[in-house]
Design an enzyme around this catalytic site. Structure first.
Site, PDB file in Angstrom:
ATOM      1  N   ASP A  24       0.846  -1.056  -0.122  1.00  0.00           N
ATOM      2  CA  ASP A  24       0.147  -0.111   0.127  1.00  0.00           C
ATOM      3  C   ASP A  24       0.952   1.461  -0.091  1.00  0.00           C
ATOM      4  O   ASP A  24       2.182   1.176   0.099  1.00  0.00           O
ATOM      5  CB  ASP A  24      -0.850  -0.113   1.283  1.00  0.00           C
ATOM      6  CG  ASP A  24      -1.597   1.119   1.249  1.00  0.00           C
ATOM      7  OD1 ASP A  24      -2.614   1.829   0.701  1.00  0.00           O
ATOM      8  OD2 ASP A  24      -1.531   1.750   2.541  1.00  0.00           O
ATOM      9  N   ASP A  35      -0.069   4.982   0.798  1.00  0.00           N
ATOM     10  CA  ASP A  35      -0.411   6.116   1.944  1.00  0.00           C
ATOM     11  C   ASP A  35      -0.596   5.550   3.076  1.00  0.00           C
ATOM     12  O   ASP A  35      -1.433   4.626   3.505  1.00  0.00           O
ATOM     13  CB  ASP A  35      -1.582   6.962   1.738  1.00  0.00           C
ATOM     14  CG  ASP A  35      -1.745   7.729   0.189  1.00  0.00           C
ATOM     15  OD1 ASP A  35      -0.709   8.471   0.196  1.00  0.00           O
ATOM     16  OD2 ASP A  35      -2.618   7.571  -0.736  1.00  0.00           O
ATOM     17  N   ASP A  74      -1.339  -0.508   6.089  1.00  0.00           N
ATOM     18  CA  ASP A  74      -1.501  -0.014   7.225  1.00  0.00           C
ATOM     19  C   ASP A  74      -3.192  -0.048   7.830  1.00  0.00           C
ATOM     20  O   ASP A  74      -3.416   0.406   9.043  1.00  0.00           O
ATOM     21  CB  ASP A  74      -1.305   1.426   7.530  1.00  0.00           C
ATOM     22  CG  ASP A  74      -2.104   2.307   6.479  1.00  0.00           C
ATOM     23  OD1 ASP A  74      -2.454   2.106   5.356  1.00  0.00           O
ATOM     24  OD2 ASP A  74      -2.677   3.129   7.112  1.00  0.00           O
TER      25      ASP A  74
END
Length: 218
Positions: free
Chosen positions: A7, A9, A168
């Site tokens: 991922d 961001d 995240d």
């Protein structure tokens, strides 16, 4: 070798301020309340369109065309300001360099619009030899649907047992689960370890320096 898909961001980049500032600029322009930047931790992750729509007041009576216009305005503003405050998390670049030097294929799959994804990766990670970098594309379901990840795996000739998806948020853990690959949650990101644990991450790491170790353990 293990293939590492990331991922963007909240995983590789601390981009929350630029994302939040873009949305707040459009909200303020149209007379809507803005949000403290920390609140954007809970808005991001499901694509830019949902991000903007979710920041609007619940009682805002807007038709789909008007909402789409606001999304486009925010997208354009973000494109001009997405590198104002954004920076890679400490330790991310050395960890990526170590993985690459060891021969592990690297890729990025983000729900950020693809044009922004490609530009920002080139800006901050030009020295990292990512095999593939993809963002949100028309007619391709966003994460946590596995279509994009599975297509990338096919292109890179990597099996589920050889693949780790690193992110995240619960969206990232669900993406990994839906694709049948190993999920790695990063506790330094936007959402924190509790959400990752509840989502069922196979591994949760506290620092980027732990990434190379996962190549041996996972």
């Amino acid at each position: 070798m293990k293939a590492f898909f990331f991922d963007l961001d909240g995983t590789l980049l601390d981009s929350l301020a630029d994302i939040g500032n873009a949305c707040n600029a459009i909200l303020e322009k149209h007379g809507y309340p803005t949000h403290p930047l920390p609140e954007y931790r809970h808005f991001v992750g499901n694509g830019f369109g949902k991000l903007v729509r979710d920041t609007l007041p619940a009682d805002a009576a807007l038709d789909d065309q008007t909402k789409a216009q606001l999304v486009e305005e925010a997208r354009q503003y973000y494109g001009l300001h997405m590198c104002d405050c954004t920076r890679p998390y400490d330790g991310v670049i050395p960890a990526l360099e170590e993985l690459s030097a060891a021969g592990h294929p690297l890729a990025i799959l983000s729900n950020k619009p693809e044009e922004h994804t490609l530009e920002i990766v080139q800006r901050y990670f030009s020295a990292i030899p990512f095999t593939l970098v993809r963002g949100a594309r028309k007619d391709v379901p966003l994460k946590p649907q596995p279509h994009a990840l599975l297509d990338m795996m096919k292109t890179m000739h990597t099996s589920a047992l050889q693949t780790l998806y690193v992110g995240d948020s619960d969206v990232d853990i669900l993406t990994a689960r839906n694709a049948g690959v190993i999920s790695v949650g990063v506790a330094w990101g936007f959402r924190g370890a509790d959400e990752l644990r509840q989502a069922g991450a196979h591994h949760i790491i506290d620092t980027p320096s732990q990434l190379p170790t996962l190549a041996e353990e996972a």
